[in-house]
Design a protein around this motif. Structure first.
Motif, PDB file in Angstrom:
ATOM      1  N   LEU A 173      36.813  39.657  51.575  1.00  0.00           N
ATOM      2  CA  LEU A 173      36.535  39.088  50.266  1.00  0.00           C
ATOM      3  C   LEU A 173      35.208  39.665  49.793  1.00  0.00           C
ATOM      4  O   LEU A 173      34.190  39.541  50.493  1.00  0.00           O
ATOM      5  CB  LEU A 173      36.464  37.563  50.339  1.00  0.00           C
ATOM      6  CG  LEU A 173      37.697  36.877  50.929  1.00  0.00           C
ATOM      7  CD1 LEU A 173      37.466  35.379  51.055  1.00  0.00           C
ATOM      8  CD2 LEU A 173      38.917  37.144  50.077  1.00  0.00           C
ATOM      9  N   ASN A 174      35.206  40.277  48.623  1.00  0.00           N
ATOM     10  CA  ASN A 174      34.045  41.032  48.150  1.00  0.00           C
ATOM     11  C   ASN A 174      33.534  40.448  46.844  1.00  0.00           C
ATOM     12  O   ASN A 174      34.308  40.185  45.919  1.00  0.00           O
ATOM     13  CB  ASN A 174      34.438  42.510  47.958  1.00  0.00           C
ATOM     14  CG  ASN A 174      33.336  43.354  47.353  1.00  0.00           C
ATOM     15  OD1 ASN A 174      32.962  43.188  46.200  1.00  0.00           O
ATOM     16  ND2 ASN A 174      32.826  44.291  48.132  1.00  0.00           N
TER      17      ASN A 174
ATOM     18  N   ASP B  87      40.910  26.994  46.291  1.00  0.00           N
ATOM     19  CA  ASP B  87      42.161  26.607  46.948  1.00  0.00           C
ATOM     20  C   ASP B  87      43.093  27.810  47.127  1.00  0.00           C
ATOM     21  O   ASP B  87      43.724  27.983  48.178  1.00  0.00           O
ATOM     22  CB  ASP B  87      42.873  25.520  46.148  1.00  0.00           C
ATOM     23  CG  ASP B  87      42.129  24.186  46.167  1.00  0.00           C
ATOM     24  OD1 ASP B  87      41.282  23.990  47.061  1.00  0.00           O
ATOM     25  OD2 ASP B  87      42.381  23.362  45.269  1.00  0.00           O
ATOM     26  N   ILE B  88      43.194  28.649  46.095  1.00  0.00           N
ATOM     27  CA  ILE B  88      44.083  29.820  46.172  1.00  0.00           C
ATOM     28  C   ILE B  88      43.581  30.804  47.225  1.00  0.00           C
ATOM     29  O   ILE B  88      44.373  31.359  48.011  1.00  0.00           O
ATOM     30  CB  ILE B  88      44.200  30.489  44.785  1.00  0.00           C
ATOM     31  CG1 ILE B  88      44.950  29.558  43.819  1.00  0.00           C
ATOM     32  CG2 ILE B  88      44.904  31.839  44.890  1.00  0.00           C
ATOM     33  CD1 ILE B  88      44.882  29.995  42.365  1.00  0.00           C
ATOM     34  N   LEU B  89      42.268  31.028  47.266  1.00  0.00           N
ATOM     35  CA  LEU B  89      41.721  31.930  48.276  1.00  0.00           C
ATOM     36  C   LEU B  89      41.915  31.361  49.679  1.00  0.00           C
ATOM     37  O   LEU B  89      42.223  32.109  50.620  1.00  0.00           O
ATOM     38  CB  LEU B  89      40.236  32.172  48.009  1.00  0.00           C
ATOM     39  CG  LEU B  89      39.880  32.957  46.744  1.00  0.00           C
ATOM     40  CD1 LEU B  89      38.366  33.060  46.594  1.00  0.00           C
ATOM     41  CD2 LEU B  89      40.504  34.349  46.757  1.00  0.00           C
ATOM     42  N   THR B  90      41.747  30.057  49.825  1.00  0.00           N
ATOM     43  CA  THR B  90      41.952  29.433  51.133  1.00  0.00           C
ATOM     44  C   THR B  90      43.383  29.653  51.618  1.00  0.00           C
ATOM     45  O   THR B  90      43.612  30.048  52.775  1.00  0.00           O
ATOM     46  CB  THR B  90      41.639  27.924  51.055  1.00  0.00           C
ATOM     47  OG1 THR B  90      40.290  27.732  50.617  1.00  0.00           O
ATOM     48  CG2 THR B  90      41.827  27.255  52.409  1.00  0.00           C
TER      49      THR B  90
ATOM     50  N   CYS C 171      43.648  46.490  47.562  1.00  0.00           N
ATOM     51  CA  CYS C 171      42.885  45.356  47.050  1.00  0.00           C
ATOM     52  C   CYS C 171      43.439  44.877  45.714  1.00  0.00           C
ATOM     53  O   CYS C 171      44.285  45.525  45.082  1.00  0.00           O
ATOM     54  CB  CYS C 171      41.403  45.701  46.924  1.00  0.00           C
ATOM     55  SG  CYS C 171      41.016  47.040  45.796  1.00  0.00           S
ATOM     56  N   VAL C 172      42.939  43.723  45.311  1.00  0.00           N
ATOM     57  CA  VAL C 172      43.329  43.089  44.066  1.00  0.00           C
ATOM     58  C   VAL C 172      42.117  42.316  43.565  1.00  0.00           C
ATOM     59  O   VAL C 172      41.251  41.925  44.353  1.00  0.00           O
ATOM     60  CB  VAL C 172      44.549  42.159  44.283  1.00  0.00           C
ATOM     61  CG1 VAL C 172      44.208  41.043  45.268  1.00  0.00           C
ATOM     62  CG2 VAL C 172      45.059  41.590  42.982  1.00  0.00           C
ATOM     63  N   LEU C 173      42.028  42.112  42.265  1.00  0.00           N
ATOM     64  CA  LEU C 173      40.921  41.367  41.673  1.00  0.00           C
ATOM     65  C   LEU C 173      41.440  40.024  41.169  1.00  0.00           C
ATOM     66  O   LEU C 173      42.449  39.965  40.473  1.00  0.00           O
ATOM     67  CB  LEU C 173      40.308  42.172  40.518  1.00  0.00           C
ATOM     68  CG  LEU C 173      39.021  41.665  39.883  1.00  0.00           C
ATOM     69  CD1 LEU C 173      38.230  42.838  39.299  1.00  0.00           C
ATOM     70  CD2 LEU C 173      39.284  40.645  38.781  1.00  0.00           C
ATOM     71  N   PHE C 174      40.711  38.950  41.523  1.00  0.00           N
ATOM     72  CA  PHE C 174      41.137  37.617  41.134  1.00  0.00           C
ATOM     73  C   PHE C 174      39.930  36.696  41.145  1.00  0.00           C
ATOM     74  O   PHE C 174      39.212  36.618  42.144  1.00  0.00           O
ATOM     75  CB  PHE C 174      42.205  37.091  42.100  1.00  0.00           C
ATOM     76  CG  PHE C 174      42.879  35.816  41.664  1.00  0.00           C
ATOM     77  CD1 PHE C 174      43.800  35.818  40.635  1.00  0.00           C
ATOM     78  CD2 PHE C 174      42.577  34.616  42.289  1.00  0.00           C
ATOM     79  CE1 PHE C 174      44.432  34.652  40.238  1.00  0.00           C
ATOM     80  CE2 PHE C 174      43.205  33.438  41.912  1.00  0.00           C
ATOM     81  CZ  PHE C 174      44.127  33.454  40.869  1.00  0.00           C
TER      82      PHE C 174
ATOM     83  N   ALA D 184      41.765  43.652  50.725  1.00  0.00           N
ATOM     84  CA  ALA D 184      40.562  43.042  50.149  1.00  0.00           C
ATOM     85  C   ALA D 184      40.908  42.330  48.848  1.00  0.00           C
ATOM     86  O   ALA D 184      41.852  42.697  48.144  1.00  0.00           O
ATOM     87  CB  ALA D 184      39.486  44.096  49.904  1.00  0.00           C
ATOM     88  N   ILE D 185      40.113  41.314  48.551  1.00  0.00           N
ATOM     89  CA  ILE D 185      40.146  40.643  47.252  1.00  0.00           C
ATOM     90  C   ILE D 185      38.737  40.697  46.687  1.00  0.00           C
ATOM     91  O   ILE D 185      37.778  40.282  47.347  1.00  0.00           O
ATOM     92  CB  ILE D 185      40.588  39.172  47.367  1.00  0.00           C
ATOM     93  CG1 ILE D 185      41.974  39.058  47.997  1.00  0.00           C
ATOM     94  CG2 ILE D 185      40.570  38.498  45.996  1.00  0.00           C
ATOM     95  CD1 ILE D 185      42.364  37.627  48.344  1.00  0.00           C
ATOM     96  N   VAL D 186      38.593  41.231  45.498  1.00  0.00           N
ATOM     97  CA  VAL D 186      37.319  41.203  44.778  1.00  0.00           C
ATOM     98  C   VAL D 186      37.366  40.005  43.834  1.00  0.00           C
ATOM     99  O   VAL D 186      38.274  39.900  42.998  1.00  0.00           O
ATOM    100  CB  VAL D 186      37.080  42.505  44.000  1.00  0.00           C
ATOM    101  CG1 VAL D 186      35.827  42.407  43.139  1.00  0.00           C
ATOM    102  CG2 VAL D 186      36.960  43.682  44.980  1.00  0.00           C
ATOM    103  N   THR D 187      36.403  39.097  43.967  1.00  0.00           N
ATOM    104  CA  THR D 187      36.471  37.835  43.231  1.00  0.00           C
ATOM    105  C   THR D 187      35.685  37.885  41.918  1.00  0.00           C
ATOM    106  O   THR D 187      35.060  36.904  41.513  1.00  0.00           O
ATOM    107  CB  THR D 187      35.980  36.664  44.105  1.00  0.00           C
ATOM    108  OG1 THR D 187      34.631  36.900  44.539  1.00  0.00           O
ATOM    109  CG2 THR D 187      36.883  36.496  45.311  1.00  0.00           C
TER     110      THR D 187
END
Length: 394
Positions: free
Chosen positions: A88-89, A383-386, A356-359, A173-176
């Motif tokens: 998580l970035n 909650d979604i990231l968890t 990766c994806v951005l969210f 990866a997920i970039v938040t």
């Protein structure tokens, strides 16, 4: 003990969620990027706070600081083995505090929104990913590693994520970055160039000796506008549309009584997948060469500057499908799929071979005088990231 800089500020409305309370503490820490604002605080204090918070929750914390005063953190909850790792970035730095309404370091809550510099871009994403990772780590260990990359300098040169990728990788990866709880699968890149138009200095009374570089630059500015119009009418990416170009800065001349020998134009070309800095350089050179053949005494130098690649995720990748499934469960509907016109560290992760994806959160005001996050979206993002971490790393 957590540093005093992270103490929770007073607020007219109570904060009843862990992500909201953590975000308030992050907002109270000045982390203005000094590459954007000379004398800016940088990331030291906020990295200290995040490192202590994560270490207290059992994370293995690595501090990376190739550039003194510009630290990034990598915090890892080790899995039991045999599972997929997820990074998580998010970036710790913000833009300037100047011209922000009210005290930008005092997180004020009104009508379900938290206001302050970085609430939206992107300390909200940092708070959500920290709490989500801590929640999953507090339960039975997952098989895969959960990796938090809290990075420096995304708002300028992205030296933080570049430094992280020298030593760390992950299966996805997920970039938040903020995305209004919409799944972001692509964004534009950019390429900067300097175009120097070369004239000849002479006394203003001797036009036969001088070549006016500023007047010659006018031909290029018109041609640049025409290039932008051609781009707008050309083939479009399904999510991002077309590339764009604009003149950003112009310098030229010495004094009123002298023909200017040099005029320099700095331009930005926003790129879409399939375009690159090399293709843009060829495009600009073709425009300039045509002017050199058609405009008397037109001479130029074209110099490439900073460039960043566009990004496009595979919609069928496992991380995209996992995040989308978790978002649909939380939202009660399929999430909107979107793209962004701005650049993010997704492109660096993708180039390093990490799908990766951005969210991220809902809100408004990135880089603006009024910036806020919708607190309900902050809780929902957490909650979604968890759920995504538990699903992907199990």
């Amino acid at each position: 003990m957590l540093p005093e800089t992270g103490s929770t500020p007073a607020s007219p409305e109570p904060l009843d969620s862990e992500p909201g309370r953590l975000l308030a503490r992050l907002i109270a820490i000045d982390s203005v990027n000094p590459d954007l604002v000379p004398g800016g605080a940088g990331e030291t204090a906020i990295a200290d706070f995040c490192g202590a918070w994560l270490a207290a929750r059992g994370f293995e914390v690595h501090r990376l600081e190739k550039r003194p005063g510009r630290p990034s953190l990598v915090a890892i909850a080790r899995g039991t083995g045999g599972g997929r790792s997820l990074m998580l970035n998010g970036h710790l730095d913000t833009v300037s505090l100047a011209d922000h309404d009210g005290d930008p370091l005092d997180p004020r809550i009104r009508d379900g929104r938290m206001f302050g510099r970085g609430t939206f871009d992107m300390k909200g994403g940092i708070a959500a990913m920290m709490v989500a990772a801590a929640r999953t780590a507090a339960h039975a260990p997952l098989r895969g590693d959960v990796i938090l990359a809290c990075v420096a300098d995304e708002e300028h040169g992205s030296s933080g994520t570049e430094e992280v990728l020298e030593s760390f990788t992950a299966d996805a990866a997920i970039v938040t970055e903020p995305s209004h709880l919409e799944v972001t699968l692509a964004h534009k890149g950019f390429a900067w160039f300097d175009v120097e138009i070369v004239g000849r200095a002479a006394h203003g009374s001797r036009p036969e000796l001088g070549i006016d570089s500023i007047a010659k630059a006018g031909h290029f500015l018109v041609a640049l506008e025409e290039l932008g119009q051609r781009l707008a009418q050309g083939p479009a990416h399904s999510l991002l549309g077309t590339g764009t170009v604009h003149a950003s800065v112009i310098h030229g001349g010495e004094e009123p009584s002298t023909y200017p020998a040099h005029c320099r134009i700095t331009l930005e070309r926003r790129t879409v997948p399939g375009e690159s800095a090399d293709s843009v350089e060829r495009e600009l050179a073709a425009v300039l060469d045509r002017l050199a053949h058609t405009v008397p005494d037109f001479r130029y130098r074209l110099t490439p500057g900073l460039h960043r690649e566009p990004f496009e995720a595979d919609p069928e990748s496992l991380i995209v499908r996992t995040l989308t499934r978790q978002a649909e469960q939380a939202l009660g509907r399929p999430p909107v799929v979107r793209a962004e016109p701005f650049w993010t560290d997704c492109a660096l992760l993708d180039r390093a071979g990490i799908p990766c994806v951005l969210f991220g959160v809902d809100g408004a005001g990135a880089h603006a005088s009024t910036e806020y996050v919708n607190l309900a979206s902050l809780d929902r993002l957490t909650d979604i990231l968890t759920g995504t971490i538990a699903d992907f790393c199990s």
